[in-house]
Design a protein around this motif. Sequence first.
Motif, PDB file in Angstrom:
ATOM      1  N   LYS A 105       0.835  -1.207   0.000  1.00 50.61           N
ATOM      2  CA  LYS A 105       0.000   0.000   0.000  1.00 50.61           C
ATOM      3  C   LYS A 105       0.870   1.256   0.000  1.00 50.61           C
ATOM      4  CE  LYS A 105      -1.377   1.357   4.025  1.00 50.61           C
ATOM      5  NZ  LYS A 105      -0.417   2.486   4.157  1.00 50.61           N
ATOM      6  N   ASP A 197       0.380  -4.419  -9.619  1.00 58.61           N
ATOM      7  CA  ASP A 197       1.463  -3.789  -8.864  1.00 58.61           C
ATOM      8  C   ASP A 197       1.280  -2.269  -8.871  1.00 58.61           C
ATOM      9  OD1 ASP A 197       2.453  -2.816 -11.302  1.00 58.61           O
ATOM     10  OD2 ASP A 197       3.828  -4.507 -11.544  1.00 58.61           O
ATOM     11  N   ALA A 201      -1.190   0.253 -10.938  1.00 59.28           N
ATOM     12  CA  ALA A 201      -2.146   1.109 -10.216  1.00 59.28           C
ATOM     13  C   ALA A 201      -2.098   2.530 -10.775  1.00 59.28           C
ATOM     14  CB  ALA A 201      -1.844   1.104  -8.717  1.00 59.28           C
TER      15      ALA A 201
HETATM   16 CO1  B1M Z   1       2.459 -11.556   6.320  1.00 60.75          CO
HETATM   17  N1  B1M Z   1       1.649 -12.927   5.172  1.00 60.75           N
HETATM   18  N2  B1M Z   1       1.445 -12.236   7.832  1.00 60.75           N
HETATM   19  N3  B1M Z   1       3.522 -10.340   7.373  1.00 60.75           N
HETATM   20  N4  B1M Z   1       3.569 -11.355   4.842  1.00 60.75           N
HETATM   21  C1  B1M Z   1       1.948 -12.878   3.766  1.00 60.75           C
HETATM   22  C2  B1M Z   1       0.942 -12.003   3.018  1.00 60.75           C
HETATM   23  C3  B1M Z   1       1.890 -14.395   3.311  1.00 60.75           C
HETATM   24  C4  B1M Z   1       1.533 -14.622   1.833  1.00 60.75           C
HETATM   25  C5  B1M Z   1       3.214 -15.070   3.695  1.00 60.75           C
HETATM   26  C6  B1M Z   1       3.258 -16.518   3.323  1.00 60.75           C
HETATM   27  O1  B1M Z   1       2.722 -17.342   4.013  1.00 60.75           O
HETATM   28  N5  B1M Z   1       3.912 -16.831   2.251  1.00 60.75           N
HETATM   29  C7  B1M Z   1       0.793 -14.928   4.304  1.00 60.75           C
HETATM   30  C8  B1M Z   1      -0.658 -14.872   3.806  1.00 60.75           C
HETATM   31  C9  B1M Z   1      -1.213 -16.219   3.445  1.00 60.75           C
HETATM   32  C10 B1M Z   1      -2.627 -16.137   3.010  1.00 60.75           C
HETATM   33  O2  B1M Z   1      -3.393 -15.295   3.326  1.00 60.75           O
HETATM   34  N6  B1M Z   1      -2.982 -17.102   2.224  1.00 60.75           N
HETATM   35  C11 B1M Z   1       1.019 -14.032   5.505  1.00 60.75           C
HETATM   36  C12 B1M Z   1       0.599 -14.342   6.820  1.00 60.75           C
HETATM   37  C13 B1M Z   1      -0.029 -15.699   7.020  1.00 60.75           C
HETATM   38  C14 B1M Z   1       0.751 -13.437   7.900  1.00 60.75           C
HETATM   39  C15 B1M Z   1       0.282 -13.628   9.354  1.00 60.75           C
HETATM   40  C16 B1M Z   1      -1.107 -14.240   9.519  1.00 60.75           C
HETATM   41  C17 B1M Z   1       1.378 -14.456  10.048  1.00 60.75           C
HETATM   42  C18 B1M Z   1       1.089 -14.833  11.483  1.00 60.75           C
HETATM   43  O3  B1M Z   1       0.879 -13.989  12.313  1.00 60.75           O
HETATM   44  N7  B1M Z   1       1.082 -16.096  11.706  1.00 60.75           N
HETATM   45  C19 B1M Z   1       0.334 -12.193   9.896  1.00 60.75           C
HETATM   46  C20 B1M Z   1      -0.991 -11.460   9.626  1.00 60.75           C
HETATM   47  C21 B1M Z   1      -1.151 -10.203  10.403  1.00 60.75           C
HETATM   48  C22 B1M Z   1      -2.391  -9.432   9.968  1.00 60.75           C
HETATM   49  O4  B1M Z   1      -2.372  -8.761   8.945  1.00 60.75           O
HETATM   50  N8  B1M Z   1      -3.480  -9.548  10.698  1.00 60.75           N
HETATM   51  C23 B1M Z   1       1.415 -11.604   9.029  1.00 60.75           C
HETATM   52  C24 B1M Z   1       2.288 -10.586   9.445  1.00 60.75           C
HETATM   53  C25 B1M Z   1       3.302 -10.067   8.676  1.00 60.75           C
HETATM   54  C26 B1M Z   1       4.362  -9.103   9.210  1.00 60.75           C
HETATM   55  C27 B1M Z   1       3.807  -8.106  10.236  1.00 60.75           C
HETATM   56  C28 B1M Z   1       5.472  -9.893   9.828  1.00 60.75           C
HETATM   57  C29 B1M Z   1       4.892  -8.453   7.885  1.00 60.75           C
HETATM   58  C30 B1M Z   1       4.147  -7.166   7.489  1.00 60.75           C
HETATM   59  C31 B1M Z   1       4.925  -5.916   7.786  1.00 60.75           C
HETATM   60  C32 B1M Z   1       4.293  -4.713   7.153  1.00 60.75           C
HETATM   61  O5  B1M Z   1       3.620  -4.752   6.132  1.00 60.75           O
HETATM   62  N9  B1M Z   1       4.531  -3.591   7.782  1.00 60.75           N
HETATM   63  C33 B1M Z   1       4.516  -9.516   6.852  1.00 60.75           C
HETATM   64  C34 B1M Z   1       5.087  -9.592   5.542  1.00 60.75           C
HETATM   65  C35 B1M Z   1       6.201  -8.628   5.243  1.00 60.75           C
HETATM   66  C36 B1M Z   1       4.633 -10.527   4.575  1.00 60.75           C
HETATM   67  C37 B1M Z   1       5.238 -10.865   3.184  1.00 60.75           C
HETATM   68  C38 B1M Z   1       6.492 -11.690   3.437  1.00 60.75           C
HETATM   69  C39 B1M Z   1       5.603  -9.704   2.290  1.00 60.75           C
HETATM   70  C40 B1M Z   1       4.490  -8.720   1.999  1.00 60.75           C
HETATM   71  C41 B1M Z   1       5.093  -7.526   1.334  1.00 60.75           C
HETATM   72  O6  B1M Z   1       5.311  -6.492   1.967  1.00 60.75           O
HETATM   73  N10 B1M Z   1       5.447  -7.652   0.048  1.00 60.75           N
HETATM   74  C42 B1M Z   1       4.056 -11.690   2.524  1.00 60.75           C
HETATM   75  C43 B1M Z   1       4.526 -12.682   1.491  1.00 60.75           C
HETATM   76  C44 B1M Z   1       4.016 -12.380   0.095  1.00 60.75           C
HETATM   77  O7  B1M Z   1       3.321 -11.429  -0.150  1.00 60.75           O
HETATM   78  N11 B1M Z   1       4.332 -13.259  -0.799  1.00 60.75           N
HETATM   79  C45 B1M Z   1       3.259 -12.104   3.693  1.00 60.75           C
HETATM   80  C46 B1M Z   1       6.094  -6.623  -0.734  1.00 60.75           C
HETATM   81  C47 B1M Z   1       5.035  -5.681  -1.341  1.00 60.75           C
HETATM   82  C48 B1M Z   1       5.721  -4.601  -2.167  1.00 60.75           C
HETATM   83  O8  B1M Z   1       4.185  -6.443  -2.185  1.00 60.75           O
HETATM   84  O9  B1M Z   1       2.207  -6.176  -0.628  1.00 60.75           O
HETATM   85  O10 B1M Z   1       2.069  -7.674  -2.678  1.00 60.75           O
HETATM   86  P1  B1M Z   1       2.597  -6.485  -2.016  1.00 60.75           P
HETATM   87  O11 B1M Z   1       2.127  -5.189  -2.873  1.00 60.75           O
HETATM   88  C49 B1M Z   1       2.273  -5.098  -4.266  1.00 60.75           C
HETATM   89  C50 B1M Z   1       1.051  -5.599  -5.047  1.00 60.75           C
HETATM   90  O12 B1M Z   1       0.351  -6.627  -4.383  1.00 60.75           O
HETATM   91  C51 B1M Z   1       0.237  -4.387  -5.296  1.00 60.75           C
HETATM   92  O13 B1M Z   1       1.236  -3.401  -5.481  1.00 60.75           O
HETATM   93  C52 B1M Z   1       2.299  -3.617  -4.557  1.00 60.75           C
HETATM   94  C53 B1M Z   1       3.571  -3.070  -5.136  1.00 60.75           C
HETATM   95  O14 B1M Z   1       3.864  -3.606  -6.400  1.00 60.75           O
HETATM   96  N12 B1M Z   1      -0.695  -3.868  -4.288  1.00 60.75           N
HETATM   97  C54 B1M Z   1      -1.670  -2.965  -4.622  1.00 60.75           C
HETATM   98  C55 B1M Z   1      -0.780  -4.067  -2.962  1.00 60.75           C
HETATM   99  N13 B1M Z   1      -1.753  -3.355  -2.419  1.00 60.75           N
HETATM  100  C56 B1M Z   1      -2.326  -2.656  -3.408  1.00 60.75           C
HETATM  101  C57 B1M Z   1      -3.385  -1.743  -3.389  1.00 60.75           C
HETATM  102  C58 B1M Z   1      -3.766  -1.163  -4.585  1.00 60.75           C
HETATM  103  C59 B1M Z   1      -3.114  -1.488  -5.793  1.00 60.75           C
HETATM  104  C60 B1M Z   1      -2.053  -2.396  -5.815  1.00 60.75           C
HETATM  105  O15 B1M Z   1      -4.776  -0.289  -4.509  1.00 60.75           O
HETATM  106  C61 B1M Z   1      -5.127   0.453  -5.601  1.00 60.75           C
END
Ligand code: B1M
Length: 210
Positions: A105, A197, A201
């Motif tokens: 975000k 991504d 957006a």
């Molecule tokens: Co979380 N987590 N996490 N986590 N975490 C995921 C999402 C997960 C896929 C990891 C995995 O298992 N491989 C998994 C979800 C599984 C599922 O739902 N099926 C997961 C899980 C399970 C969890 C917890 C439940 C873990 C636990 O506590 N047991 C927990 C949930 C907490 C909660 O939200 N209630 C949790 C916690 C966390 C941390 C706090 C440790 C940390 C977040 C820190 C933070 O954000 N400040 C974290 C992280 C970092 C991740 C991963 C590793 C990386 C996410 C990230 O930042 N990616 C993630 C693994 C993954 O995504 N493969 C994972 C980099 C980012 C640039 O990409 O967010 O995809 P992304 O955004 C992209 C696009 O998606 C798009 O554009 C962005 C830039 O190109 N986009 C948009 C995103 N939002 C948009 C909005 C728009 C348009 C485009 O609006 C117009």
Amino acid sequence: EDLVAQMFDDLYDGMKEEIEEGVNILIGRGWEPYRVLTEALVGGMTIVGADFRDGILFVPEVLLAANAMKGGMAILKPLLAETGAPTIGKMVIGTVKGDIHDIGKNLVGMMMEGAGFEVVDLGINNAVDGYIDALIAEKADILGMSALLTTTMPYMKVVIDTLIEKGMREDYIVLVGGAPLNEEFGKAIGADAYCRDAAVAVETAKTWMA
Ligand code: B1M
């Protein structure tokens, strides 16, 4: 590129200062800020995500990695901002209720600002009322919602359905994104577009504003 490989390791290890240094070095070498963002930072986070999924990394380590990534993003933010660009439109963006992931975000917000949009960031864990109040108060054009969990993405539909109920749906362009979403989901919940991504957006927002 050796430095990028080193930065992948540093991000994995949550080494914020090293990441900041790496970003500065790449910029110094003439890399475009967007390239640093996608290749070094997002690339590194992809590796973290895979090991998190596979149970090799745990929440505390991933938090450190996220913190390091944010350090790098903070350096890139002003570099991505176009100076003096006229405002194209206004977007309210936030991560949905129950979800605390904010890196994606934040990145979208940064890129939108860089492209000349005004961005109001509502942060994480947003309930429907928060989105709606902000859309009205800010006289926004676009609603952006982010979700990273399969358990929180259905909440986007709650927000869109509420907009429909209140007769407000047509007043806004609704864009959604986040790793677990896809085109089909975006259509099914009644969003105007799913954005894969941050760059998409920006392009999508520009198209819809035109
Ligand atoms: Co979380 N987590 N996490 N986590 N975490 C995921 C999402 C997960 C896929 C990891 C995995 O298992 N491989 C998994 C979800 C599984 C599922 O739902 N099926 C997961 C899980 C399970 C969890 C917890 C439940 C873990 C636990 O506590 N047991 C927990 C949930 C907490 C909660 O939200 N209630 C949790 C916690 C966390 C941390 C706090 C440790 C940390 C977040 C820190 C933070 O954000 N400040 C974290 C992280 C970092 C991740 C991963 C590793 C990386 C996410 C990230 O930042 N990616 C993630 C693994 C993954 O995504 N493969 C994972 C980099 C980012 C640039 O990409 O967010 O995809 P992304 O955004 C992209 C696009 O998606 C798009 O554009 C962005 C830039 O190109 N986009 C948009 C995103 N939002 C948009 C909005 C728009 C348009 C485009 O609006 C117009």
